[in-house]
Design an enzyme around this catalytic site. Structure first.
Site: not given
Ligand code: DGP
Length: 113
Positions: A93, A99
């Site tokens: 994470q 999420h």
């Molecule tokens: P995790 O590694 O499970 O915590 O996934 C976090 C996800 O969030 C990663 O796949 C990229 C996404 N992410 C991070 N910052 C942003 C953002 O500012 N906007 C969007 N749409 N996604 C984001």
């Protein structure tokens, strides 16, 4: 939480491609997609991770999964899909707001890395 990127997206303060929004759940395209379809399904309430959701809010977890099911149908993921909840450091994470990743549009392998 004002310093949480997903809280800021849910509040409309940071732009994202929104695919679903209701009073409890928001879903938007992942900024770094790992599959042709990669959607993040997020509770509006801030919980740091799955491990931090109190049992009294378990209904929220059902809402999140149901949203994945509904989005998968709307997005036409007829061949199947994967729902992932990375939890904590060992779970990979990186954003500390619960999420669900909804991934589809290609065949997935197992085990994950
Ligand atoms: P995790 O590694 O499970 O915590 O996934 C976090 C996800 O969030 C990663 O796949 C990229 C996404 N992410 C991070 N910052 C942003 C953002 O500012 N906007 C969007 N749409 N996604 C984001």
């Amino acid at each position: 939480m004002s310093d949480c990127i997903f809280c800021r997206i849910a509040a409309g303060e940071v732009p994202a491609k929104i695919l679903h929004s209701d009073e409890a759940v928001i879903a938007f395209a992942d900024v770094h997609p790992q599959a042709p379809t990669h959607v993040l399904v997020v509770p509006r309430a801030h919980h740091t991770s799955l491990a931090d959701v109190p049992p009294g809010e378990d209904a929220t977890l059902g809402r999140l999964l149901a949203t994945c099911r509904e989005l998968a149908a709307v997005l036409g993921l007829r061949g199947g899909y994967r729902v992932v909840v990375n939890t904590g450091a060992d779970g990979g994470q990186t954003v500390s707001h619960l999420h669900l990743h909804l991934l589809g549009g290609r065949a997935m392998s197992w085990p994950p890395g």
